[in-house]
Design an enzyme around this catalytic site. Structure first.
Site, PDB file in Angstrom:
ATOM      1  N   TYR A  60      16.018 -14.272  71.451  1.00 34.42           N
ATOM      2  CA  TYR A  60      16.587 -15.545  71.926  1.00 34.42           C
ATOM      3  C   TYR A  60      18.115 -15.469  71.992  1.00 34.42           C
ATOM      4  O   TYR A  60      18.750 -16.387  72.503  1.00 34.42           O
ATOM      5  CB  TYR A  60      16.182 -16.715  71.015  1.00 34.42           C
ATOM      6  CG  TYR A  60      14.692 -17.013  70.979  1.00 34.42           C
ATOM      7  CD1 TYR A  60      13.787 -16.344  71.808  1.00 34.42           C
ATOM      8  CD2 TYR A  60      14.191 -17.972  70.107  1.00 34.42           C
ATOM      9  CE1 TYR A  60      12.425 -16.625  71.749  1.00 34.42           C
ATOM     10  CE2 TYR A  60      12.837 -18.257  70.045  1.00 34.42           C
ATOM     11  CZ  TYR A  60      11.954 -17.577  70.871  1.00 34.42           C
ATOM     12  OH  TYR A  60      10.616 -17.868  70.799  1.00 34.42           O
ATOM     13  N   GLU A 122       5.399 -10.658  68.287  1.00 22.44           N
ATOM     14  CA  GLU A 122       5.578 -11.683  69.329  1.00 22.44           C
ATOM     15  C   GLU A 122       4.537 -11.584  70.445  1.00 22.44           C
ATOM     16  O   GLU A 122       4.055 -12.600  70.949  1.00 22.44           O
ATOM     17  CB  GLU A 122       6.996 -11.584  69.910  1.00 22.44           C
ATOM     18  CG  GLU A 122       7.363 -12.768  70.781  1.00 22.44           C
ATOM     19  CD  GLU A 122       8.871 -12.967  70.926  1.00 22.44           C
ATOM     20  OE1 GLU A 122       9.240 -13.825  71.728  1.00 22.44           O
ATOM     21  OE2 GLU A 122       9.673 -12.282  70.256  1.00 22.44           O
ATOM     22  N   PRO A 223       4.129 -27.580  72.632  1.00 18.14           N
ATOM     23  CA  PRO A 223       3.146 -28.621  72.304  1.00 18.14           C
ATOM     24  C   PRO A 223       3.306 -29.867  73.156  1.00 18.14           C
ATOM     25  O   PRO A 223       2.457 -30.756  73.134  1.00 18.14           O
ATOM     26  CB  PRO A 223       3.429 -28.925  70.832  1.00 18.14           C
ATOM     27  CG  PRO A 223       4.873 -28.593  70.644  1.00 18.14           C
ATOM     28  CD  PRO A 223       5.134 -27.415  71.557  1.00 18.14           C
ATOM     29  N   ARG A 281      15.870 -36.439  71.226  1.00 17.83           N
ATOM     30  CA  ARG A 281      14.483 -35.941  71.224  1.00 17.83           C
ATOM     31  C   ARG A 281      14.165 -35.195  69.929  1.00 17.83           C
ATOM     32  O   ARG A 281      13.053 -35.293  69.420  1.00 17.83           O
ATOM     33  CB  ARG A 281      14.214 -35.068  72.450  1.00 17.83           C
ATOM     34  CG  ARG A 281      14.033 -35.920  73.711  1.00 17.83           C
ATOM     35  CD  ARG A 281      13.295 -35.158  74.794  1.00 17.83           C
ATOM     36  NE  ARG A 281      14.153 -34.155  75.405  1.00 17.83           N
ATOM     37  CZ  ARG A 281      14.907 -34.358  76.477  1.00 17.83           C
ATOM     38  NH1 ARG A 281      14.913 -35.550  77.058  1.00 17.83           N
ATOM     39  NH2 ARG A 281      15.638 -33.391  76.986  1.00 17.83           N
TER      40      ARG A 281
END
Length: 315
Positions: A60, A122, A223, A281
């Protein structure tokens, strides 16, 4: 499953005796478009909000920011290291057993932490080892590499024995790949988790049942469905958060569709790791402990399953 989780105490047991918080913050952000410092600020905010679980990865390109945020919140007394749960990931260019520990040590050095709480494979397939995370040939095709998942797993077991990680898991594994490890002769440490895409349009009933039978916790990424980034998202999928059933259940509880989608998974014992770098959020996604869905509502949401993947691993 009966689930007594609160904002203050929301971790669930893993098969190795450790525990995992049932909600975490995903920290992936496109390195080309995310301003420097974003991950650091968002992780610090999330800790203040109540998150204790952070899902990151060497690939990342922001693990240094996530580690810095965690260390700053330890230094200012908000949390202790043992309150935080960090999941790191073994990337596909590091599957050969001799590369496993150096990859984990590189993550630890980047985070400036002594250990991670969970370290996972991963992807079940390997790329050609080397400095390139995404090695391609002259035609732009990925260069794959033979992988022996059992040999990679043995190298991970040695990392756990050395105290570099508390728990071991996998990601994007199907039943056959999980069985390879579970049935490995001389298995020392079982995988405690399998991180896969999981949401009301892709509820993973068969995999969830298999994992529950084998004491493996499912950690659900995306999700809430996903961003609409065409480079890795299947845009044929209708936006999950506009689903009428989810919107109407949300109205009943005065909750957003995101909060309903997250609550649905945690009530099934699925850990959720919504990714957001938006302060509002991040805060709202955590507000899922002050209501619960009825059995009928759970069933209704389960029936929305379309077996649609949003995330297309175009590899």
């Amino acid at each position: 499953m009966s689930l007594m989780v609160t904002a203050e105490n929301h971790s669930i047991p893993l098969s190795d005796g450790n525990r995992i918080p049932i909600i975490g913050l995903g920290t992936y952000g496109n390195p080309r478009t995310t301003p420097k410092g974003t991950a650091r600020e968002c992780v610090k905010l999330a800790i203040d909000v109540g998150y204790r679980h952070f899902d990151g990865a060497l690939v990342y390109f922001n693990e240094h920011e996530v580690g810095q945020a965690i260390r700053e919140k330890i230094t200012d007394g908000t949390v202790r290291r043992e309150d935080i749960f960090y999941c790191g990931k073994l990337w596909s260019t590091f599957h050969p057993p001799g590369l496993v520990r150096p990859a984990l040590e590189r993550t630890l050095k980047t985070l400036q932490l002594d250990y991670v709480d969970l370290y996972i494979i991963e992807l079940p397939m390997a790329f050609k080892p080397g400095d390139e995370f995404y090695p391609k040939d002259k035609n732009g095709k990925y260069i794959y590499h033979e992988t022996d998942l059992c040999a990679t797993w043995e190298a991970l077991e040695a990392c756990k024995d050395a105290g570099l990680t508390k728990s071991l898991g996998v990601s994007n594994f199907n039943r056959r790949q999980l069985e390879l490890i579970l049935n490995k002769p001389g298995l020392k440490h079982r995988p405690v988790s399998n991180q896969v895409e999981c949401h009301p349009y892709f509820t993973q009933p068969k995999l969830l049942e298999f994992c529950q039978q084998n004491d493996i916790v499912i950690v659900g990424y995306s999700p809430l469905g996903t961003s609409r980034d065409a480079s890795w998202v299947n845009l044929q999928c209708p936006p999950l958060l506009e689903d009428e059933a989810i919107v109407s259940i949300g109205k009943k509880y005065n909750k957003s569709p995101s909060q309903i989608a997250l609550r649905f998974n945690i009530q099934r014992g699925v850990v959720v790791i919504p990714k957001s770098f938006n302060p509002q959020r991040i805060t709202k996604n955590f507000q899922i402990f002050d209501f619960s869905l009825t059995d009928d509502e759970m069933k209704l949401i389960e029936e929305l399953n379309k077996n649609i993947r949003f995330v297309e691993l175009l590899m």
